[in-house]
Design an enzyme around this catalytic site. Structure first.
Site, PDB file in Angstrom:
ATOM      1  N   ALA A 216     -11.528   2.536   5.038  1.00  0.00           N
ATOM      2  CA  ALA A 216     -10.634   1.677   4.267  1.00  0.00           C
ATOM      3  C   ALA A 216      -9.837   2.474   3.232  1.00  0.00           C
ATOM      4  O   ALA A 216     -10.036   3.679   3.047  1.00  0.00           O
ATOM      5  CB  ALA A 216     -11.440   0.572   3.589  1.00  0.00           C
ATOM      6  N   HIS A 217      -8.940   1.759   2.544  1.00  0.00           N
ATOM      7  CA  HIS A 217      -8.016   2.431   1.623  1.00  0.00           C
ATOM      8  C   HIS A 217      -8.746   3.086   0.453  1.00  0.00           C
ATOM      9  O   HIS A 217      -9.726   2.589  -0.064  1.00  0.00           O
ATOM     10  CB  HIS A 217      -6.924   1.472   1.130  1.00  0.00           C
ATOM     11  CG  HIS A 217      -7.417   0.256   0.417  1.00  0.00           C
ATOM     12  ND1 HIS A 217      -6.570  -0.719  -0.042  1.00  0.00           N
ATOM     13  CD2 HIS A 217      -8.658  -0.161   0.069  1.00  0.00           C
ATOM     14  CE1 HIS A 217      -7.263  -1.671  -0.636  1.00  0.00           C
ATOM     15  NE2 HIS A 217      -8.530  -1.352  -0.580  1.00  0.00           N
ATOM     16  N   ASN A 218      -8.220   4.274   0.103  1.00  0.00           N
ATOM     17  CA  ASN A 218      -8.670   5.058  -1.045  1.00  0.00           C
ATOM     18  C   ASN A 218     -10.060   5.665  -0.875  1.00  0.00           C
ATOM     19  O   ASN A 218     -10.644   6.154  -1.841  1.00  0.00           O
ATOM     20  CB  ASN A 218      -8.612   4.234  -2.340  1.00  0.00           C
ATOM     21  CG  ASN A 218      -7.206   3.769  -2.663  1.00  0.00           C
ATOM     22  OD1 ASN A 218      -6.900   2.594  -2.523  1.00  0.00           O
ATOM     23  ND2 ASN A 218      -6.348   4.687  -3.047  1.00  0.00           N
TER      24      ASN A 218
ATOM     25  N   GLN B  22       0.854  -1.184   0.000  1.00  0.00           N
ATOM     26  CA  GLN B  22       0.000   0.000   0.000  1.00  0.00           C
ATOM     27  C   GLN B  22       0.893   1.237   0.000  1.00  0.00           C
ATOM     28  O   GLN B  22       1.429   1.633   1.035  1.00  0.00           O
ATOM     29  CB  GLN B  22      -0.921  -0.034   1.214  1.00  0.00           C
ATOM     30  CG  GLN B  22      -1.731  -1.322   1.338  1.00  0.00           C
ATOM     31  CD  GLN B  22      -2.809  -1.432   0.278  1.00  0.00           C
ATOM     32  OE1 GLN B  22      -3.847  -0.771   0.359  1.00  0.00           O
ATOM     33  NE2 GLN B  22      -2.586  -2.277  -0.717  1.00  0.00           N
TER      34      GLN B  22
END
Length: 345
Positions: A238-240, A197
């Site tokens: 969460a990511h993004n 990531q």
């Protein structure tokens, strides 16, 4: 302890004094429990009866409620907002840190602004930048190359991973983890292959993040929390994800990856929002909702069932499992009812 006269408070918050303007108050309190040195407020009509018996030194009221109140008051267009501003003025919360403790570890290449305070056993890693007047609580870790804006407060045991950017005048509560890896994996014949990531987390100005909340770094692009957002305890971002400016997420909310929440949205507690969808500006989701598709218009949305007695719940659960059978039988009956009409033709 902070204390102000009613005249001083009125000037600071744009209210009007009714009664003795020289009255000094030091703290805020509820109508029921307030004493002579405290100021309370009435913003909900169901508490109006408490106004008659309150011992508060002053009360924040609307113009309508002030007409029938003989005591000291600050008259404001929005008593609850006025209360919030006065609570800030009279706030006695201690600093997260009030000096640079001898046990703090600050790498030589880190940059500290004027008036930075760092608590016991905190760590500021290489190339990190801490803005003027920021407070870094005990046991907090500011990772390599992370940036903390002016007057931002990180309480004890916050973790900022490498490269995370936090804006000015933010508050991040204990146990929050900002910038840990997003949940990114590829599957090859049943084996999970980790995807590094390499994005980061960018947090705007005046954001507040509750205790034990986790915000994952982006997989490639960044996770973004825009200015003025408030996030409660025990949330997972969460990511993004992108959380639009001035939105609010209540406790235990989970937002899956690559979702965009618009500006001025409100997400009720214990809600779950699926990944790769978008919520328009001004969306309000009530508590315990499950959002599985995008919402492209502002408004209030709900899902789930309210609580009911166990006997009813068991009965309704059985009936829900019978829906498919009932649907097929209904279709068959409709078909049978339609056949005579076809025969008569």
């Amino acid at each position: 302890m902070a204390s102000k006269t009613l005249v001083e408070l009125a000037e600071l918050v744009g209210a009007t004094v009714q009664g003795d303007g020289s009255k000094v108050v030091a703290r805020v309190a509820t109508l029921e429990n307030a004493g002579p040195d405290q100021i309370s407020f009435l913003a909900n009509s169901k508490y109006r009866k408490q106004l008659d018996n309150t011992a508060a030194g002053a009360v924040i009221l609307s113009a309508q409620d002030a007409e029938n109140y003989p005591g000291n008051a600050l008259v404001a267009a929005n008593p609850y907002v006025c209360f919030a501003r006065i609570a800030q003025i009279l706030d006695t919360t201690p600093a997260a840190a009030d000096s640079i403790h001898p046990s703090a570890v600050v790498e030589p290449s880190a940059q500290l602004g004027e008036g930075v305070c760092i608590g016991a056993n905190a760590v500021v890693e290489a190339e990190a930048v801490i803005g003027d007047g920021a407070q870094i609580g005990a046991g907090t870790v500011v990772g390599r190359g992370a940036r903390v804006g002016r007057a931002t407060r990180l309480w004890a045991n916050v973790t900022l991973y490498h490269g995370v950017v936090v804006g000015e005048e933010c508050i991040i509560h204990s146990g929050a983890v900002i910038g840990s890896d997003g949940f990114g994996y590829a599957n090859e014949r049943g084996q999970w292959i980790k995807i590094p990531q390499v994005g980061t987390v960018i947090i705007g100005d005046r954001v507040e993040i509750g205790s034990n909340t986790s915000i994952d770094r982006g997989a490639i692009d960044d996770t973004i929390i825009e200015e003025g957002v408030i996030i409660d305890n025990l949330c997972q971002i969460a990511h993004n994800d992108v959380i639009g400016a001035h939105s609010a997420l209540a406790g235990c909310t989970v937002v899956a990856g690559s979702t965009k929440i618009g500006r001025h949205c409100i997400i009720g507690g214990n809600s779950g929002i699926a990944g790769h969808i978008e919520l328009a500006d001004g969306v309000h989701v009530t508590g315990m909702s499950r959002v599985t598709k995008g919402l492209n218009k502002p408004g209030v949305y709900s899902s789930g069932s309210p609580i009911q007695d166990n006997k009813s719940w068991r009965r309704n659960s059985v009936r829900s499992r019978q829906l498919e059978d009932m649907y097929q039988r209904l279709r068959q009956l409709e078909k049978q009812l339609a056949e005579p009409e076809q025969d008569s033709e």
